[in-house]
Design an enzyme around this catalytic site. Sequence first.
Site, mmCIF file in Angstrom:
data_model
loop_
_atom_site.group_PDB
_atom_site.id
_atom_site.type_symbol
_atom_site.label_atom_id
_atom_site.label_comp_id
_atom_site.label_asym_id
_atom_site.label_seq_id
_atom_site.Cartn_x
_atom_site.Cartn_y
_atom_site.Cartn_z
ATOM 1 N N LYS A 296 0.812 -1.231 0.000
ATOM 2 C CA LYS A 296 0.000 0.000 0.000
ATOM 3 C C LYS A 296 0.843 1.277 0.000
ATOM 4 C CE LYS A 296 -4.380 -1.363 2.050
ATOM 5 N NZ LYS A 296 -5.329 -1.164 3.135
ATOM 6 N N ASP A 333 -10.187 3.262 1.478
ATOM 7 C CA ASP A 333 -10.415 2.878 2.879
ATOM 8 C C ASP A 333 -11.032 4.080 3.599
ATOM 9 O OD1 ASP A 333 -9.429 0.319 2.746
ATOM 10 O OD2 ASP A 333 -7.391 0.872 3.305
HETATM 11 P P1 NAP Z 1 -0.806 -2.756 9.458
HETATM 12 O O1 NAP Z 1 -0.411 -1.576 8.633
HETATM 13 O O2 NAP Z 1 0.153 -3.883 9.624
HETATM 14 O O3 NAP Z 1 -1.181 -2.178 10.921
HETATM 15 C C1 NAP Z 1 -1.512 -3.013 12.007
HETATM 16 C C2 NAP Z 1 -1.516 -2.218 13.303
HETATM 17 O O4 NAP Z 1 -1.917 -3.111 14.331
HETATM 18 C C3 NAP Z 1 -0.147 -1.692 13.692
HETATM 19 O O5 NAP Z 1 -0.303 -0.522 14.424
HETATM 20 C C4 NAP Z 1 0.394 -2.808 14.575
HETATM 21 O O6 NAP Z 1 1.360 -2.389 15.491
HETATM 22 C C5 NAP Z 1 -0.873 -3.188 15.305
HETATM 23 N N1 NAP Z 1 -0.787 -4.536 15.840
HETATM 24 C C6 NAP Z 1 -0.484 -5.665 15.159
HETATM 25 N N2 NAP Z 1 -0.503 -6.720 15.980
HETATM 26 C C7 NAP Z 1 -0.799 -6.241 17.229
HETATM 27 C C8 NAP Z 1 -0.948 -6.844 18.504
HETATM 28 N N3 NAP Z 1 -0.793 -8.158 18.669
HETATM 29 N N4 NAP Z 1 -1.284 -6.048 19.540
HETATM 30 C C9 NAP Z 1 -1.418 -4.723 19.380
HETATM 31 N N5 NAP Z 1 -1.296 -4.088 18.192
HETATM 32 C C10 NAP Z 1 -0.986 -4.847 17.119
HETATM 33 O O7 NAP Z 1 -2.138 -3.411 8.924
HETATM 34 P P2 NAP Z 1 -3.428 -2.630 8.295
HETATM 35 O O8 NAP Z 1 -3.358 -2.584 6.822
HETATM 36 O O9 NAP Z 1 -3.615 -1.360 9.036
HETATM 37 O O10 NAP Z 1 -4.577 -3.670 8.657
HETATM 38 C C11 NAP Z 1 -4.892 -3.905 10.009
HETATM 39 C C12 NAP Z 1 -6.239 -4.600 10.111
HETATM 40 O O11 NAP Z 1 -7.240 -3.745 9.618
HETATM 41 C C13 NAP Z 1 -6.316 -5.857 9.274
HETATM 42 O O12 NAP Z 1 -6.089 -6.943 10.086
HETATM 43 C C14 NAP Z 1 -7.722 -5.858 8.718
HETATM 44 O O13 NAP Z 1 -8.530 -6.771 9.425
HETATM 45 C C15 NAP Z 1 -8.237 -4.483 8.990
HETATM 46 N N6 NAP Z 1 -8.650 -3.805 7.727
HETATM 47 C C16 NAP Z 1 -9.937 -3.893 7.384
HETATM 48 C C17 NAP Z 1 -10.383 -3.276 6.253
HETATM 49 C C18 NAP Z 1 -11.833 -3.404 5.875
HETATM 50 O O14 NAP Z 1 -12.184 -3.009 4.762
HETATM 51 N N7 NAP Z 1 -12.672 -3.898 6.735
HETATM 52 C C19 NAP Z 1 -9.510 -2.535 5.446
HETATM 53 C C20 NAP Z 1 -8.169 -2.455 5.823
HETATM 54 C C21 NAP Z 1 -7.744 -3.108 6.992
HETATM 55 P P3 NAP Z 1 2.936 -2.431 15.130
HETATM 56 O O15 NAP Z 1 3.154 -1.275 14.183
HETATM 57 O O16 NAP Z 1 3.594 -2.288 16.415
HETATM 58 O O17 NAP Z 1 3.187 -3.753 14.460
#
Ligand code: NAP
Length: 508
Positions: A296, A333
């Site tokens: 992304k 998003d």
């Molecule tokens: P990302 O960029 O990897 O961000 C994940 C975030 O969650 C980071 O801040 C990460 O912290 C934190 N995190 C990961 N594991 C954790 C844990 N065990 N405890 C606490 N914090 C944790 O991923 P993303 O693209 O934002 O996506 C994240 C989630 O959003 C996905 O799993 C998905 O389900 C959801 N999403 C949904 C949609 C939708 O259309 N519904 C769209 C996009 C995303 P660190 O930086 O410290 O690793």
Amino acid sequence: MALFGRDKICGVVAASTARGALRQLEVALRRTRTVELRLDWLPNDAEISKFLGILGIRKLAKGATFIATCRRRAARGRYAGTIGKQLLHLSNAIRAGCAWYDLEIESAAECPSELLDALLGEGRHLASAHFFRSLPGNLNRVVRELSRHQPDAIKIASQSDTLAEARALLRTARNRRNVVAVPMGEVALPARILALRDNSALAYAPVENATAPGQVPLADLVEVYRAPQISSRTRVHGLIGNPVAHSLSPHLHNAGFRARRIDAVYLPFLVRNLRDFLAAIGPMKIAGFSITIPHKQAILRHLDGCDPLARAIGAVNTVVVRANGKLYGYNTDYVGVLRTLEHRMPLANSRVLILGAGGAARAVAFALAQSGASVCITARRPHKAEELAGAAHGQAVPCSRLRREFFDAIVNTTPVGMHPHTNESPLTTRELNCRLLFDTIYHPRVTRLMQLARRRGIETVSGIEMFVAQGTAQWEIWTGERAPMVAMRAAVEDALARESQGKTAAQK
Ligand code: NAP
């Protein structure tokens, strides 16, 4: 009439019992009239004879084309018998009604042409070569070797680790009528689906059991991707990411194209190497694509233009390929968050907590801030929360304060609680102090966090809302039409329901 009969999608029947093979055959014939019978999947000579015996007695489906295959272990098939017995089974298959037999190059090399003619002369010969490790350097030589016995058609199946390799393989079918090109492997999956457009004489799809890497089940190939209708005019869209195999986006977008009768298809591209994908956009005639983890942000430097909001968020999840080949990026998003939340609560002057500070959190934070909400951010790495709070004019809130704070809404953007870790929750019950809880996770539909919130009487919203909203916004950008929301949402719900039914059945 095409070389192999009416249908160019070939259902692959591969079962470990004669009864199972017959059942798969019935299923296959509901979707295509061209079927490969993998005799080598049956456990022994007796079971193969039993299957062919029943096949011969039954009247074969009218107008159907059958290809018998009894691939030996030397060619990574399952048949352990001699070449003599292999040929005997193929000969019996022809007598049972199979119009074609597939004989691998390893066995053919050991048989004089006269013997093949005498034993299998009544059948049509598909000469095949398989490369499970990597694409051979000299494909023309492979074509020449396969053509040595003057078969009726040739098939080259090869592991293709990049789209460039998959395209090279498909080029062997260009300007020829009798070549089946099968790119194997997960990266090559979109090329496999587009093989017919690229003039391959057949595209294979298993009825039940995968017989090669990167296959798409017959039901999905026909119903989700509508492969029989794909032509050189079909617009190609897709999702790039790693992983992508379990994405529901193909269900969402293809349902939209089907409902509006748009000649377009949406494919999952497993992209390990962004440059390989970018180089394939022109040759594969890709008109637009969605982007997920981990590309992304990386995609931004390859764009010719970008929506200012997407640039401010620092992430692009949608790209349009313009007629001149230039790439233009958007972030839907952001739209997804607003479409999900704005009719549920007044956003202006509300106080919203975002859990996490990754890509999705950035889109949520910018969307809410632009709508006049006061944004608070909690992340496991406090400096990340502060960084995002600074960019979105919000405030970082340490985890330790959550029990004492109250918010109009809490939005979870961490993957905590996502399948398969469905028992986990990013907050405890006492930290859940809000009117509305929005979990961006959509698999499962109801997360542990949502369950905890419901027990406290808090209204909950599933990530499926945002998923459908961001996806339909992409679809509208690409097509310029209003998205058929109901059909698109229903396709996602169906796919989710089928997935959980499958899992429940597997657990029993
Ligand atoms: P990302 O960029 O990897 O961000 C994940 C975030 O969650 C980071 O801040 C990460 O912290 C934190 N995190 C990961 N594991 C954790 C844990 N065990 N405890 C606490 N914090 C944790 O991923 P993303 O693209 O934002 O996506 C994240 C989630 O959003 C996905 O799993 C998905 O389900 C959801 N999403 C949904 C949609 C939708 O259309 N519904 C769209 C996009 C995303 P660190 O930086 O410290 O690793």
